[in-house]
Structures are given as structure tokens and as C-alpha cells.
Scaffold this active site. Structure first.
Site, PDB file in Angstrom:
ATOM      1  N   ARG A   1       1.332  -1.066  -0.131  1.00 61.09           N
ATOM      2  CA  ARG A   1      -0.117  -0.090   0.352  1.00 61.09           C
ATOM      3  C   ARG A   1       0.876   1.391   0.182  1.00 61.09           C
ATOM      4  NH1 ARG A   1      -2.226  -3.576   3.965  1.00 61.09           N
ATOM      5  NH2 ARG A   1      -4.657  -4.184   3.153  1.00 61.09           N
TER       6      ARG A   1
ATOM      7  N   LYS B   1      -2.780  -1.420   7.774  1.00 60.82           N
ATOM      8  CA  LYS B   1      -4.504  -0.945   7.632  1.00 60.82           C
ATOM      9  C   LYS B   1      -4.799  -1.140   8.720  1.00 60.82           C
ATOM     10  CE  LYS B   1      -7.341  -0.418   4.201  1.00 60.82           C
ATOM     11  NZ  LYS B   1      -8.981  -1.149   3.186  1.00 60.82           N
TER      12      LYS B   1
ATOM     13  N   HIS C   1      -2.407   3.703  -5.741  1.00 63.12           N
ATOM     14  CA  HIS C   1      -2.642   2.149  -4.843  1.00 63.12           C
ATOM     15  C   HIS C   1      -3.329   1.145  -6.208  1.00 63.12           C
ATOM     16  CE1 HIS C   1      -4.663  -0.148  -1.733  1.00 63.12           C
ATOM     17  NE2 HIS C   1      -5.921  -0.656  -2.778  1.00 63.12           N
TER      18      HIS C   1
ATOM     19  N   ARG D   1      -1.151  -1.281  -6.426  1.00 59.71           N
ATOM     20  CA  ARG D   1      -0.910  -2.602  -5.803  1.00 59.71           C
ATOM     21  C   ARG D   1      -2.060  -3.995  -6.295  1.00 59.71           C
ATOM     22  NH1 ARG D   1      -1.302  -4.312  -0.114  1.00 59.71           N
ATOM     23  NH2 ARG D   1      -2.529  -5.302   0.516  1.00 59.71           N
TER      24      ARG D   1
ATOM     25  N   HIS E   1      -4.206  -8.216   3.561  1.00 57.16           N
ATOM     26  CA  HIS E   1      -5.295  -8.361   3.826  1.00 57.16           C
ATOM     27  C   HIS E   1      -6.237  -8.895   4.619  1.00 57.16           C
ATOM     28  CE1 HIS E   1      -6.097  -8.115  -1.301  1.00 57.16           C
ATOM     29  NE2 HIS E   1      -5.976  -7.714  -0.609  1.00 57.16           N
TER      30      HIS E   1
ATOM     31  N   TYR F   1      -9.809 -10.647  -6.597  1.00 59.07           N
ATOM     32  CA  TYR F   1      -9.135  -9.556  -7.727  1.00 59.07           C
ATOM     33  C   TYR F   1      -8.988 -11.028  -9.419  1.00 59.07           C
ATOM     34  CZ  TYR F   1      -6.036  -6.461  -5.486  1.00 59.07           C
ATOM     35  OH  TYR F   1      -5.976  -5.493  -5.154  1.00 59.07           O
TER      36      TYR F   1
END
Length: 306
Positions: free
Chosen positions: A140, A165, A240, A243, A274, A283
Site C-alpha cells: 500500500r 491498515k 493504489h 497494488r 488482506h 482479483y
């Protein structure tokens, strides 16, 4: 009301939640209630605040704002029985992901060239290394900005990402060439010129840590300089999106190599930081090429059934 809101945010943050955007929206709601001299939280007031966005009529945006009021109302109702909890069928929540821009190797080259033209030279070196690290690691933007020199294991080629995060730490093995690039940046004479006031890897020309809230502005200028654009109707390419590009490229490589993608998805989920694998599963629809490979694998599997 404001005291209850601040206590609620303090309690949740003490449990490890950052609540940056949530906190801003909740205090905005409290401002609205105070401006209208409302001492009780009602569904009507919550709905009126959620939809009072002159610059946006997006119902998804409205529903997310109302969700903030609803979550707080559930907490407040225990303390004040007069509190209304907005029903879930009022502006039902819709989850929507922004279509990412998947960078090509050619676009990476153009961006690195544009970054190399920045001045002074330290700024060029910082941005070339910063963009390259995002491209090869899938970190990130905030994680790369928060990376300290002590977080780089030069012997074992491992980066330690701290306080991410979701308040977690993780270790990311990287290629030896990535470590070499970081070492070259740290040893560059230009980096030694300003008085460095931070342990950060990436610094500004003032010797301070690169600020993740400001980097989008410079990156947008680089995007304009290179002429890279998104298809009509899509958002402009963002930092971003590196990523997203890293994740999709990794999955494409696994499919082409014939490996068990299903078994490796938890690896990728852990590497990316994640909170759970479902964020990584998304994805699989990240690009038409990847979706086609996944469909082909699925058809092949069903074709082998008796």
C-alpha cells in the site's frame, strides 16, 4: 451527543480500529445534529444528513454515510432509549469496487522516466525508487511511506511492514534486486545532502518522511506528463493501482505456470496484508485476461468429471 460520539470512537480505537474515515463522517453527523439543534438521533435526521451532499447524488455514497449513523445509533440506543436506529432497508448498502487501472510494463517505464526528470535530483531518485517498489511488492502507498530503514533486512531480503491498515505487522520477502535498489537509493549522495530528520526510507527534499496524503498530487502530475489515461468512464490511474497490478500479474503468472491457484491464494492474501482471503478473491475478476484463464481452468476441471 458529541461526548458520546467521542467516547465511542475512543473505545473502538482502543480495540485496534483506526476509524479514520468513519470518525470524520461520524463527527460530521454530530456537527449536523448540533447545527439543527437536535438532541435526539432520529432516522429522519440520519437520512437527511446522509443525503445532504451537494456535490454527489451517488446512492452508494449516501448508503455508506447512513451506515455510519446506523452503527453509532446502535451503540447510542443502549445509553439513550429515545435513539432511533435507522432500518437496514433505508438506503440499503451496496458494495462497489472501482475498476482499477492495470499498468503495463511500458507504462511503468514511462513513469520511471518522468519521475527521473523531476527536480531536484533527490526528488527524482525518491520517486523512481518509490514507484518501482510499489510495482514489485504490491505494498500500500501508506506502507511504503511508513517504511523505516530498520524495517529493511538487507541480508535476508525481507521488508517488515508495521502497523498496517488493520493494525497488523507482516514480513514481505522481496527479490534481491529490490534490496539492491533500496540500498542504492539510501547510499545516493543526493540523499545525504539534506539534514535527515526521520528514520524513513523515503524522504522529501526537506529531509522529512514522504507524506502518503500528499504523494497522489505528484503522481497525478507524472500521469499527465506521460499521457497515461484510463478508458472513458473510469477513474484516472492511481498509485493504489500498482497494488492491483501486482496482484493480477501474480495470478496471471500462476495460471500460465499451471500451479494450483486456489491453494496459493492464501499466500497472496497474507503477502498483501488482506484481512481475509475474500479481498484477494476479487482479483480473479480484475482483468479480462485473468477471468478468461480462470474460466478455462474451471471448464477443464468440469470436463474431467464423469
Amino acid at each position: 451527543m458529541r461526548e458520546h460520539a467521542e467516547d465511542y470512537l475512543a473505545m473502538r480505537r482502543a480495540l485496534g480500529f483506526q476509524l479514520t474515515t468513519f470518525g470524520q463522517k461520524l463527527l460530521s453527523f454530530i456537527d449536523y445534529l448540533e447545527a439543527h439543534e437536535m438532541s435526539v438521533l432520529t432516522t429522519e435526521a440520519a437520512l437527511s444528513w446522509a443525503t445532504s451532499t451537494p456535490r454527489s447524488t451517488d446512492q452508494v455514497h449516501w448508503s455508506r454515510r447512513l451506515m455510519v449513523a446506523r452503527i453509532f445509533a446502535r451503540h447510542l440506543a443502549v445509553l439513550d432509549p429515545a435513539t432511533d436506529v435507522p432500518p437496514v432497508d433505508v438506503l440499503p448498502h451496496h458494495y462497489r469496487r472501482v475498476t482499477p487501472h492495470l499498468y503495463t510494463p511500458g507504462e511503468l517505464d514511462r513513469l520511471l522516466d518522468a519521475a527521473g526528470a523531476l527536480r531536484p535530483q533527490l526528488r527524482a531518485l525518491t520517486w523512481r525508487t518509490f514507484i518501482a517498489l510499489l510495482a514489485v511488492s504490491g505494498m500500500r502507498t501508506s506502507e511504503a511511506c511508513h517504511l523505516d530503514v530498520s524495517d529493511v533486512d538487507f541480508d535476508d531480503a525481507v521488508l517488515t511492514v508495521r502497523d498496517t491498515k488493520f493494525g497488523k505487522h507482516r514480513q514481505m520477502p522481496v527479490h534481491a534486486s529490490t534490496i539492491t535498489a533500496i540500498r542504492d537509493y539510501l547510499d545516493a549522495p543526493e540523499r545525504a545532502h539534506p539534514v535527515v530528520h526521520t528514520p524513513a526510507v523515503f524522504i522529501t527534499t526537506r529531509g522529512t518522511r514522504l507524506d502518503h496524503t500528499n504523494v497522489p498530487r505528484t503522481f497525478a502530475a507524472l500521469i499527465r506528463a506521460t499521457g497515461i489515461s484510463a478508458p472513458a468512464g473510469q477513474r484516472s490511474p492511481r498509485l493504489h493501482d500498482w497494488r492491483h497490478t501486482f496482484c493480477v500479474t501474480t495470478l496471471l503468472t500462476w495460471y500460465r505456470d499451471g500451479v494450483d491457484v486456489q491453494a496459493r491464494l492464501p499466500w497472496l492474501s497474507t503477502y498483501l496484508g488482506h484481512v481475509d482471503p475474500k479481498s484477494t478473491y476479487w482479483y480473479l475478476t480484475g482483468s479480462p485476461e485473468l477471468l478468461a484463464l480462470a474460466a478455462e481452468r474451471l471448464e477443464h476441471a468440469f470436463g474431467e468429471q464423469p
